[in-house]
Design an enzyme around this catalytic site. Structure first.
Site, PDB file in Angstrom:
ATOM      1  N   HIS A 169     -15.107  77.490 106.240  1.00 20.39           N
ATOM      2  CA  HIS A 169     -15.679  77.172 107.550  1.00 20.39           C
ATOM      3  C   HIS A 169     -16.149  75.726 107.509  1.00 20.39           C
ATOM      4  O   HIS A 169     -16.945  75.336 106.661  1.00 20.39           O
ATOM      5  CB  HIS A 169     -16.853  78.093 107.888  1.00 20.39           C
ATOM      6  CG  HIS A 169     -17.381  77.865 109.279  1.00 20.39           C
ATOM      7  ND1 HIS A 169     -16.979  78.619 110.365  1.00 20.39           N
ATOM      8  CD2 HIS A 169     -18.262  76.948 109.769  1.00 20.39           C
ATOM      9  CE1 HIS A 169     -17.597  78.192 111.456  1.00 20.39           C
ATOM     10  NE2 HIS A 169     -18.372  77.178 111.112  1.00 20.39           N
ATOM     11  N   CYS A 170     -15.645  74.926 108.450  1.00 20.37           N
ATOM     12  CA  CYS A 170     -15.970  73.497 108.481  1.00 20.37           C
ATOM     13  C   CYS A 170     -16.870  73.203 109.677  1.00 20.37           C
ATOM     14  O   CYS A 170     -16.428  73.346 110.823  1.00 20.37           O
ATOM     15  CB  CYS A 170     -14.694  72.662 108.569  1.00 20.37           C
ATOM     16  SG  CYS A 170     -15.005  70.881 108.636  1.00 20.37           S
ATOM     17  N   PRO A 171     -18.111  72.788 109.449  1.00 17.27           N
ATOM     18  CA  PRO A 171     -18.997  72.489 110.579  1.00 17.27           C
ATOM     19  C   PRO A 171     -18.544  71.278 111.383  1.00 17.27           C
ATOM     20  O   PRO A 171     -18.857  71.164 112.567  1.00 17.27           O
ATOM     21  CB  PRO A 171     -20.349  72.228 109.912  1.00 17.27           C
ATOM     22  CG  PRO A 171     -20.022  71.829 108.513  1.00 17.27           C
ATOM     23  CD  PRO A 171     -18.795  72.599 108.154  1.00 17.27           C
ATOM     24  N   ASN A 175     -15.567  75.354 113.347  1.00 13.25           N
ATOM     25  CA  ASN A 175     -14.641  76.483 113.313  1.00 13.25           C
ATOM     26  C   ASN A 175     -14.247  76.765 111.866  1.00 13.25           C
ATOM     27  O   ASN A 175     -14.430  75.931 110.979  1.00 13.25           O
ATOM     28  CB  ASN A 175     -13.387  76.172 114.132  1.00 13.25           C
ATOM     29  CG  ASN A 175     -12.659  77.424 114.583  1.00 13.25           C
ATOM     30  OD1 ASN A 175     -13.077  78.545 114.293  1.00 13.25           O
ATOM     31  ND2 ASN A 175     -11.560  77.242 115.286  1.00 13.25           N
TER      32      ASN A 175
END
Length: 320
Positions: A169-171, A175
């Protein structure tokens, strides 16, 4: 003769996908059910625009856009427009702004594309009976989103969904990076790395040129303001280049080895047919190698997007 529960426990102890510690961080596996298979479930969101309502992610995504637009401002108004060489300004401006548009488009596609979410609450008796699975096949239920968990899916505590082939999960894109949007994330990291490299080159050229002449002739801004803007741009470009170059390399390595970052960190043994090297690239980017691989607008249907903009659901994600 063992009961069905005992047979189920034996299968849980020996099946590699049911390791007790395999999914501790991302939510874990629920109890196995004796009617399914590893590829059960359907992807959700084919007709919706995906968006995660996470405060941290929205702030990081907004910062990403702000920093890219800041770089465009400095490159265009501090360095290129005041330049005396028309063709130098035109060619570099066209290149930088084109790459910036592609980077922001890739960011939007990564952020607004369903990464491969498994439908919530589909672990119902009616749905499992509709699968018409063979006796003895095993499916897995996620206890957090009450969904049938396909092979290689992991639960994301931020998206509150199980994601197929979840990498992480990449802030910064607000997403998960998964089965359906990994290609756009790779393009995002590539284009950010390219514009960062270009910005560093232009900054170095601008400093070198202005040292030989008066700073007032190099920019429409005062020398002090110009230097501060350029220094901040260089720091930003170095940080972005380092981060995105590393991420781009790890993503390409994962694709070529058909192994997500979660699977690598957990040292999960592959139970699926692996697509190595070019086969893996083709599976993620689609089709044979072509310039379309570098196009973040591929598959975008604006008309359908506008038609869907009237419907909306609440929750951790919504559809528009």
């Amino acid at each position: 003769m063992q009961s069905s529960n005992h047979r189920l426990r034996d299968m849980e102890q020996h099946h590699p996908l049911l390791s007790a510690g395999a999914d501790v961080e991302m939510g874990g596996l629920g109890a196995g059910v004796m009617v399914g298979g590893p590829h059960s479930g359907h992807t959700a969101g084919n007709r919706t625009l995906w968006f995660i309502q996470d405060s941290c992610g929205m702030v990081c995504a907004t910062m990403t856009w702000f920093l890219v637009l800041y770089a465009e401002f400095v490159v265009n108004f501090v360095m290129l427009l005041p330049a005396k060489n028309f063709w130098y300004s035109l060619l570099n401006g066209a290149t930088f702004n084109s790459l910036a548009v592609l980077a922001l488009a890739s960011h939007m596609r990564t952020m607004l594309t369903d990464p491969g979410a498994v439908p919530k609450g589909n672990a119902t008796k009616e749905y499992m009976e509709s699968l018409q699975l063979k006796p003895g096949e095993v499916i897995y239920k996620c206890p957090k989103c009450c969904s049938i968990k396909p092979e290689r899916a992991h639960h994301c505590s931020i998206c509150k969904r199980c994601i197929r082939k979840m990498d992480h999960h990449c802030p910064w894109v607000n997403n998960c990076v998964g089965e359906k949007n990994q290609r756009f994330f790779v393009l995002f990291t590539m284009y950010i790395a390219l514009i960062s490299t270009h910005a560093l080159g232009l900054s170095g050229m601008h400093f070198f040129t202005c040292i030989k002449v008066q700073w007032n002739e190099c920019s429409d801004f005062s020398p002090g303001v110009s230097v501060l803007l350029l220094i901040f741009l260089c720091l930003e470009a170095i940080l972005f280049l380092t981060f995105t170059a590393v991420m781009f390399g790890t993503q390409i390595h994962s694709i070529c080895n058909d192994e997500t970052e979660i699977e690598r960190l957990k040292n999960e043994k592959p139970t699926w047919e692996r697509h190595m090297r070019w086969d893996g690239m083709k599976a993620v980017f689609g089709g044979s190698p072509s310039l379309l691989w570098c196009n973040p607008f591929t598959g975008l249907r604006l008309r359908r997007l506008l038609l869907l903009s009237h419907s909306r659901r609440g929750g951790s994600e919504f559809s528009v």
